[in-house]
Design a protein around this motif. Structure first.
Motif, PDB file in Angstrom:
ATOM      1  N   ILE A  53     -70.987   7.912 -48.877  1.00  0.00           N
ATOM      2  CA  ILE A  53     -71.488   9.244 -48.500  1.00  0.00           C
ATOM      3  C   ILE A  53     -71.241  10.248 -49.625  1.00  0.00           C
ATOM      4  N   GLN A  54     -70.058  10.169 -50.257  1.00  0.00           N
ATOM      5  CA  GLN A  54     -69.736  11.091 -51.355  1.00  0.00           C
ATOM      6  C   GLN A  54     -70.705  10.904 -52.524  1.00  0.00           C
ATOM      7  N   ALA A  55     -70.998   9.639 -52.843  1.00  0.00           N
ATOM      8  CA  ALA A  55     -71.946   9.356 -53.928  1.00  0.00           C
ATOM      9  C   ALA A  55     -73.327   9.906 -53.598  1.00  0.00           C
ATOM     10  N   ALA A  56     -73.747   9.752 -52.330  1.00  0.00           N
ATOM     11  CA  ALA A  56     -75.056  10.265 -51.902  1.00  0.00           C
ATOM     12  C   ALA A  56     -75.082  11.789 -51.978  1.00  0.00           C
ATOM     13  N   LYS A  57     -73.988  12.421 -51.608  1.00  0.00           N
ATOM     14  CA  LYS A  57     -73.925  13.894 -51.681  1.00  0.00           C
ATOM     15  C   LYS A  57     -74.028  14.369 -53.126  1.00  0.00           C
ATOM     16  N   GLU A  58     -73.314  13.693 -54.024  1.00  0.00           N
ATOM     17  CA  GLU A  58     -73.340  14.082 -55.434  1.00  0.00           C
ATOM     18  C   GLU A  58     -74.727  13.882 -56.050  1.00  0.00           C
ATOM     19  N   ALA A  59     -75.460  12.900 -55.500  1.00  0.00           N
ATOM     20  CA  ALA A  59     -76.822  12.644 -55.994  1.00  0.00           C
ATOM     21  C   ALA A  59     -77.855  13.475 -55.242  1.00  0.00           C
ATOM     22  N   HIS A  60     -77.406  14.339 -54.314  1.00  0.00           N
ATOM     23  CA  HIS A  60     -78.293  15.184 -53.499  1.00  0.00           C
ATOM     24  C   HIS A  60     -79.258  14.337 -52.655  1.00  0.00           C
ATOM     25  N   ALA A  61     -78.750  13.150 -52.233  1.00  0.00           N
ATOM     26  CA  ALA A  61     -79.559  12.277 -51.381  1.00  0.00           C
ATOM     27  C   ALA A  61     -79.103  12.334 -49.923  1.00  0.00           C
ATOM     28  N   HIS A  62     -77.907  12.890 -49.680  1.00  0.00           N
ATOM     29  CA  HIS A  62     -77.306  12.867 -48.343  1.00  0.00           C
ATOM     30  C   HIS A  62     -78.202  13.568 -47.309  1.00  0.00           C
ATOM     31  N   SER A  63     -78.783  14.702 -47.679  1.00  0.00           N
ATOM     32  CA  SER A  63     -79.554  15.483 -46.701  1.00  0.00           C
ATOM     33  C   SER A  63     -80.788  14.722 -46.221  1.00  0.00           C
ATOM     34  N   PHE A  64     -81.532  14.089 -47.127  1.00  0.00           N
ATOM     35  CA  PHE A  64     -82.742  13.374 -46.658  1.00  0.00           C
ATOM     36  C   PHE A  64     -82.370  12.074 -45.953  1.00  0.00           C
ATOM     37  N   ILE A  65     -81.204  11.485 -46.329  1.00  0.00           N
ATOM     38  CA  ILE A  65     -80.772  10.256 -45.645  1.00  0.00           C
ATOM     39  C   ILE A  65     -80.436  10.571 -44.184  1.00  0.00           C
ATOM     40  N   LYS A  66     -79.771  11.712 -43.951  1.00  0.00           N
ATOM     41  CA  LYS A  66     -79.400  12.083 -42.588  1.00  0.00           C
ATOM     42  C   LYS A  66     -80.621  12.362 -41.720  1.00  0.00           C
ATOM     43  N   ARG A  67     -81.727  12.733 -42.368  1.00  0.00           N
ATOM     44  CA  ARG A  67     -82.963  12.979 -41.596  1.00  0.00           C
ATOM     45  C   ARG A  67     -83.710  11.684 -41.258  1.00  0.00           C
ATOM     46  N   MET A  68     -83.281  10.558 -41.842  1.00  0.00           N
ATOM     47  CA  MET A  68     -83.923   9.267 -41.555  1.00  0.00           C
ATOM     48  C   MET A  68     -83.547   8.825 -40.135  1.00  0.00           C
ATOM     49  N   PRO A  69     -84.368   7.985 -39.492  1.00  0.00           N
ATOM     50  CA  PRO A  69     -84.140   7.590 -38.082  1.00  0.00           C
ATOM     51  C   PRO A  69     -82.737   7.067 -37.802  1.00  0.00           C
ATOM     52  N   GLN A  70     -82.233   6.162 -38.647  1.00  0.00           N
ATOM     53  CA  GLN A  70     -80.883   5.616 -38.424  1.00  0.00           C
ATOM     54  C   GLN A  70     -79.907   6.024 -39.535  1.00  0.00           C
ATOM     55  N   GLY A  71     -80.203   7.088 -40.229  1.00  0.00           N
ATOM     56  CA  GLY A  71     -79.304   7.557 -41.285  1.00  0.00           C
ATOM     57  C   GLY A  71     -79.093   6.505 -42.355  1.00  0.00           C
ATOM     58  N   TYR A  72     -77.822   6.236 -42.646  1.00  0.00           N
ATOM     59  CA  TYR A  72     -77.492   5.257 -43.693  1.00  0.00           C
ATOM     60  C   TYR A  72     -77.825   3.827 -43.277  1.00  0.00           C
ATOM     61  N   ASP A  73     -78.064   3.585 -41.994  1.00  0.00           N
ATOM     62  CA  ASP A  73     -78.428   2.251 -41.510  1.00  0.00           C
ATOM     63  C   ASP A  73     -79.943   2.050 -41.444  1.00  0.00           C
ATOM     64  N   THR A  74     -80.702   3.027 -41.921  1.00  0.00           N
ATOM     65  CA  THR A  74     -82.165   2.892 -41.936  1.00  0.00           C
ATOM     66  C   THR A  74     -82.555   1.755 -42.877  1.00  0.00           C
ATOM     67  N   VAL A  75     -83.375   0.842 -42.370  1.00  0.00           N
ATOM     68  CA  VAL A  75     -83.841  -0.292 -43.190  1.00  0.00           C
ATOM     69  C   VAL A  75     -85.073   0.144 -43.968  1.00  0.00           C
ATOM     70  N   ILE A  76     -85.025  -0.056 -45.282  1.00  0.00           N
ATOM     71  CA  ILE A  76     -86.187   0.266 -46.118  1.00  0.00           C
ATOM     72  C   ILE A  76     -86.836  -1.035 -46.569  1.00  0.00           C
ATOM     73  N   SER A  77     -88.144  -0.984 -46.797  1.00  0.00           N
ATOM     74  CA  SER A  77     -88.869  -2.193 -47.180  1.00  0.00           C
ATOM     75  C   SER A  77     -88.595  -2.520 -48.642  1.00  0.00           C
ATOM     76  N   GLU A  78     -89.106  -3.665 -49.060  1.00  0.00           N
ATOM     77  CA  GLU A  78     -88.899  -4.104 -50.446  1.00  0.00           C
ATOM     78  C   GLU A  78     -89.384  -3.043 -51.426  1.00  0.00           C
ATOM     79  N   ASP A  79     -88.555  -2.736 -52.405  1.00  0.00           N
ATOM     80  CA  ASP A  79     -88.824  -1.719 -53.417  1.00  0.00           C
ATOM     81  C   ASP A  79     -88.991  -0.324 -52.805  1.00  0.00           C
ATOM     82  N   GLY A  80     -88.413  -0.122 -51.620  1.00  0.00           N
ATOM     83  CA  GLY A  80     -88.414   1.203 -51.002  1.00  0.00           C
ATOM     84  C   GLY A  80     -89.787   1.746 -50.710  1.00  0.00           C
ATOM     85  N   GLY A  81     -90.684   0.875 -50.254  1.00  0.00           N
ATOM     86  CA  GLY A  81     -92.089   1.266 -50.050  1.00  0.00           C
ATOM     87  C   GLY A  81     -92.292   2.410 -49.073  1.00  0.00           C
TER      88      GLY A  81
END
Length: 559
Positions: free
Chosen positions: A428-456
């Motif tokens: 979580i700290q790494a995501a915050k430093e990369a400014h990715a934490h906010s959009f990750i929290k908006r994902m359906p399952q947060g950090y457990d959201t499954v993304i497709s191959e190559d993040g499609g």
């Protein structure tokens, strides 16, 4: 297991060939009216039942063992091929179509497994049946056996002639299937570009051309292979007829009993049957061998330059990097980098700029030892990187590239890609430093959201933020940022630059950039052109020189 398979094959053949003798004895017991030996007949029937039961059990066990052998061998070959792929030099990957490599490891090995399975189940049994039948026939009547042996080479000649034809066809079929896989992989992976540039019709034409060739090669391969069985059956029928005629004359002259003639005809049938089966197996084996050749061709490719026997693990890295008289080219006839010298002090920020094709990315490849220098040396903390293990060298670099790559899995797994044992707090700290934490929290399952191959299912900017978070988590002593913010909006880029500034404190950093506004704070700016460093210095000193860098900078900020 192979030895056990051969033993069971021998048992199967022996019991199968013993049955006609029992049947022949039974026939001799029922030759005339009122001349039937029921007691002897029932004894023979009991023996036949036991023989059939033993044959069935031996065949079942043999097939089970053959399946085990085949799929274990195939598993080992596929594992070996994939492991070898991991140690192939990047030059091999760069010079071959990805789809063709995939086809070799998946489709070709599948085809090989089918041929291998048929080979084990039918080839061994067929050869043993032929040898065993000849032995039994010699015991009963050598003269008729000689007739069989004389006609046999014709069957072998026909099968051999067709087998040679089919191998070349199956090889072409396998190669063309690899081409088709490559095209489909290329089109599926770049469908947006295909549609954006209206390339659908051209793609369809390319597909139909390759598919047409595949159809042609497949039909010719199947045509030749389908001739094998009828041709060998014709020869085998001649064998059967020859045995029938010769045996009838022998029985008339009293050299054979009717029961023995019955057994002999059964043996003639048993003897010719494996030729039909082997001819079918030969066709499959030709296909399997053609596919196996492509797989072993991959496995036999020389791996990257082996590490020295005394290669050491790179430890206590202070971040100093020294390039001395480095020369490198991808192809011998085209030089790229010539006599490159650079001395980077620990913690310095080195920006690399220059026109497209000047050698910026090549320099990164050399620093990471994806390619080895042709001459000269690159030293990290005083150690020549050719004398340290690749793993320890690359562990000391953090890399964020313009081309993002994410694996199919959860966001958490992707951030922890380089540090699988990272805690939740660290991720979580790494995501915050990369400014990715906010959009990750908006994902359906947060950090457990499954993304497709190559993040499609993510935007390009979001994918890049996750790649940056991945490096933030590991924070090695040296960093490589190759156009790391190229897909991020200007506002986020300002925040990321601040995060980078924190991340780069005390760390040696190599920054490749086209947008010169991102490298003003660099300690040293290297200006590359045609594989040479033509200028180097700080942003202000290079502007004062009013040279190549000044022209580049002014062209971006004119007015």
């Amino acid at each position: 297991m192979v030895v056990l398979s051969l033993v069971l094959a021998a048992v199967t053949v022996a019991t199968t060939l013993y049955a006609p003798i029992l049947v022949g004895e039974g026939v001799d017991l029922i030759l005339g009216p009122g001349n039937v030996d029921f007691a002897g007949l029932f004894a023979i029937l009991r023996k036949i039942a036991v023989v059939i039961a033993i044959t069935a059990l031996a065949q079942w066990l043999m097939n089970h063992i053959n399946n085990q052998i085949t799929y274990r061998v195939v598993k080992d070959i596929r594992t070996r091929a994939f492991n070898h792929l991991e140690i192939l030099p990047l030059s091999y990957i760069d010079s071959h179509q990805y789809g063709d490599i995939i086809s070799r490891i998946i489709a070709d090995i599948d085809q090989f497994s089918e041929g291998l399975l048929m080979g084990f189940t039918q080839l061994f049994t067929g050869v043993l049946t032929i040898l065993g039948t000849l032995g039994f026939m010699l015991v009963v009547n050598p003269f008729i056996t000689l007739v069989v042996v004389c006609v046999t080479p014709l069957s072998l000649f026909v099968a051999s002639f067709i087998a040679k034809k089919t191998y070349s066809m199956f090889k072409l079929q396998s190669q063309t299937r690899g081409e088709l896989t490559s095209l489909v992989d290329e089109m599926v992976g770049n469908e947006k570009v295909v549609q954006a540039f209206g390339y659908q019709d051209e793609a369809q034409k390319r597909f139909e051309e390759i598919n047409g060739r595949l159809q042609g090669y497949s039909l010719r391969a199947i045509f030749f292979s389908s001739i094998t069985n009828p041709a060998t059956r014709f020869v085998n029928s001649m064998v059967y007829a020859s045995v029938g005629v010769a045996g009838a004359f022998a029985a008339i002259r009293g050299l054979l009993t009717v029961g023995q003639l019955s057994a002999f005809l059964s043996y003639a049938n048993q003897y010719t049957k494996p030729f039909n089966e082997i001819s079918g197996v030969v066709t499959e084996l030709q296909n399997a061998l053609a596919c196996a050749a492509r797989v072993f061709e991959l496995i036999d490719e020389p791996p990257f330059t082996p590490e020295d026997a005394d290669a050491v693990n790179l430890q206590n890295v202070d971040g100093s990097v020294k390039l001395e008289h480095v020369n490198f080219s991808y192809t011998p006839d085209t030089s790229l980098i010539e006599d490159l010298n650079l001395d980077v002090k620990p913690g310095q920020r080195i920006a690399i700029v220059g026109p497209t094709g000047c050698g910026k990315t090549t320099m990164i490849n050399l620093l990471m030892r994806f390619y080895d220098v042709v001459s000269g040396s690159i030293k990290v903390s005083g150690e020549d990187i050719r004398h340290v293990t690749r793993k320890s060298l690359r562990t000391n670099y953090g890399m964020v590239l313009q081309e993002t790559w994410l694996k199919a899995g959860t966001i958490r797994e992707n951030i922890a890609y380089g540090k699988p044992d990272a805690t939740e707090e660290e991720i979580i700290q790494a995501a915050k430093e990369a400014h990715a934490h906010s959009f990750i929290k908006r994902m359906p399952q947060g950090y457990d959201t499954v993304i497709s191959e190559d993040g499609g299912n993510l935007s390009q900017g979001q994918k890049q933020l996750l790649c940056i978070a991945r490096v933030m988590l590991c924070l090695p002593p040296m960093l490589i940022l190759d156009e790391a913010t190229s897909s991020i909006d200007t506002r986020t880029e300002i925040r990321i630059q601040k995060a980078f500034a924190t991340m780069m404190k005390g760390r040696t950093s190599f920054i490749v950039a086209h947008r010169l506004s991102t490298i003003r704070e660099a300690d040293v700016i290297l200006v590359m052109k045609d594989g040479h460093i033509i200028e180097q210095g700080t942003h202000e000193s290079l502007l004062a020189q009013n040279g190549f860098y000044a022209n580049l900078y002014n062209s971006q900020f004119a007015g």
